[in-house]
Write an enzyme that holds these catalytic residues in place. Structure first.
Site, short mmCIF file in Angstrom:
data_model
loop_
_atom_site.label_atom_id
_atom_site.label_comp_id
_atom_site.label_asym_id
_atom_site.label_seq_id
_atom_site.Cartn_x
_atom_site.Cartn_y
_atom_site.Cartn_z
N PHE A 149 0.86 -1.18 0.00
CA PHE A 149 0.00 0.00 0.00
C PHE A 149 0.90 1.23 0.00
O PHE A 149 1.60 1.50 0.97
CB PHE A 149 -0.94 0.05 1.21
CG PHE A 149 -1.85 1.25 1.15
CD1 PHE A 149 -3.02 1.21 0.41
CD2 PHE A 149 -1.50 2.43 1.78
CE1 PHE A 149 -3.84 2.33 0.32
CE2 PHE A 149 -2.32 3.55 1.70
CZ PHE A 149 -3.49 3.50 0.96
N ASP A 234 9.54 2.97 1.74
CA ASP A 234 8.34 3.76 2.06
C ASP A 234 8.11 3.67 3.56
O ASP A 234 7.56 2.71 4.07
CB ASP A 234 7.14 3.22 1.28
CG ASP A 234 5.87 4.02 1.53
OD1 ASP A 234 5.83 4.78 2.52
OD2 ASP A 234 4.91 3.88 0.75
N LYS A 263 2.72 11.56 6.81
CA LYS A 263 1.90 11.35 8.01
C LYS A 263 2.45 12.08 9.22
O LYS A 263 2.21 13.27 9.39
CB LYS A 263 1.68 9.87 8.26
CG LYS A 263 0.85 9.20 7.15
CD LYS A 263 0.38 7.83 7.52
CE LYS A 263 -0.36 7.16 6.37
NZ LYS A 263 -1.61 7.82 5.99
#
Length: 410
Positions: A149, A234, A263
């Site tokens: 993801f 990531d 984030k």
């Protein structure tokens, strides 16, 4: 909680109903309407309190309204919020210097969202492949892992294996090869002279906090170095203290060529993301080839700098380690009592619920009714990612509530 009361004149039910005709239905949130928050706790419009055990999918690593981050934002709001990159601003250099130092890399490309960071890394990796590695024009490939993801843009869903992310959104962007996660032999077989980069999550978050075998990340580093291609990590969910290290790759003492952050980088206040890389990699970009109006804006840089300062002390990484032991031990005690298994590192866990008791969604709703907020993924799995500021008492309380919910069943 000392924040001001909500001014909403509508109830939770009324506000949820009001969203239905005017908001796109691309989310299925739990039926709670948050109006106030502080630390690890939130309140809905009726004043009911909930312990936030999701922390915005790690966007709130430092909790809601952390004083140092709020102060940095307020101070910058009084000075300057946006210039665009048409001009320099007085906050950007310090942010880039501190973030590069924190990650052990050289250069920073500031963006806004996690998906933008991934898209930017794809572009940079391809350009690097053509200009530095010598891959023939338009033939560069990037290897990714199944069940990944990385976001939901059209390029990113092109290499997703989740049909709910792909169905109805083709045609897809070419140039990607998918191999099983945690399989070094498959990765080695997929690398060839066209490979620009290997893009992986050090821990797969959306897949259910899937932690690879010891040695996998070192193996990825060795294979990419040997093949002369880039290792892109990531760390948008796994980074910035979540796993008990600044970056999850540090658990194997690995330094990628490129690290993607987002984030928590914005402190739960503004969207901030970044591609952080070796100079040779980001150095391929020239004026006009990539950009973002809001990327590197002064407000984002001020908050991002304050976030880096929090991590520089090591306090939050240590806290994630220590509280992570509590979390692991608490979940281990629930195996066979409604929990079929779990995976945890630091303050991050994927918990597989016995389907006979309920789905992940049903357990999440039951926990919500008991004042605990979590979120489900992939059927019967729930994810736990509380703020790194959570107290031992609150963490034990959440685990006790989970035990009670599992005992009663959904």
């Amino acid at each position: 909680m000392t924040v001001a009361p909500s001014r909403s004149l509508r109830s939770s039910a009324e506000l949820i109903s009001a969203e239905e005709p005017v908001l796109a239905h691309n989310y299925h949130p739990l039926p709670v309407v948050v109006a106030r928050a502080e630390g690890a706790w939130v309140e809905d419009v009726e004043g009911r309190r909930y312990l936030d055990m999701l922390a915005g999918y790690s966007a709130l690593n430092f909790g809601h309204r952390h004083p140092a981050l709020i102060e940095a934002a307020h101070r910058q709001l009084d000075q300057l919020t946006l210039t665009s990159r048409a001009f320099h601003n007085d906050r950007l250099a310090g942010f880039a210097e501190s973030l590069a130092a924190l990650t052990g890399l050289d250069m920073v490309l500031p963006m806004n969202t996690g998906a933008e960071a991934v898209e930017s890394a794809v572009k940079v990796a391809r350009k690097w492949a053509y200009e530095v590695k010598g891959v023939p024009a338009d033939r560069a490939t990037i290897i990714v892992a199944a069940d990944n993801f990385h976001g939901r843009t059209t390029t990113i869903v092109s290499f997703s294996t989740d049909e709910s992310a792909r169905s109805g959104f083709g045609p897809f962007t070419p140039g990607f090869r998918v191999v099983p996660y945690n399989d070094l032999a498959a990765l080695e077989a997929a690398i060839d002279e066209t490979t620009a980069a290997v893009l992986i999550e050090p821990i797969q978050g959306e897949a259910g906090v899937v932690i690879p075998d010891d040695g996998y990340l070192r193996g990825v580093r060795e294979l990419t170095t040997r093949a002369g291609c880039l290792f892109i990590a990531d760390e948008i969910q796994s980074g910035l203290g979540r796993t008990g290290r600044t970056l999850a790759v540090e658990h194997e003492d690995v330094v990628p060529d490129v690290v993607l952050l987002g984030k928590a980088l914005g402190g739960g206040i503004v969207p901030v993301s970044a591609v952080v890389a070796r100079r040779e990699v980001l150095g391929v970009l020239r004026p006009g080839e990539h950009g973002s109006t809001f990327g590197g804006n002064p407000l984002a840089a001020a908050v991002g700098s304050a976030m880096v300062e929090l991590l520089e002390t090591g306090e939050f990484q240590r806290r994630a380690q220590e509280a992570g032991v509590l979390l692991r031990d608490g979940l281990a005690a629930l195996v066979g009592k409604g929990v079929r298994g779990f995976r945890a590192r630091g303050l991050w866990a994927g918990v597989d619920i016995d389907p006979a008791i309920g789905t992940g969604r049903e357990i999440s709703e039951s926990l919500m009714r008991e004042g605990i907020l979590v979120k489900d993924t992939h059927g019967s799995t729930i994810r736990l990612a509380p703020p790194l500021t959570i107290t031992d008492e609150d963490l034990r309380g959440a685990l006790s509530t989970l035990e009670e919910v599992l005992r009663k069943g959904a």
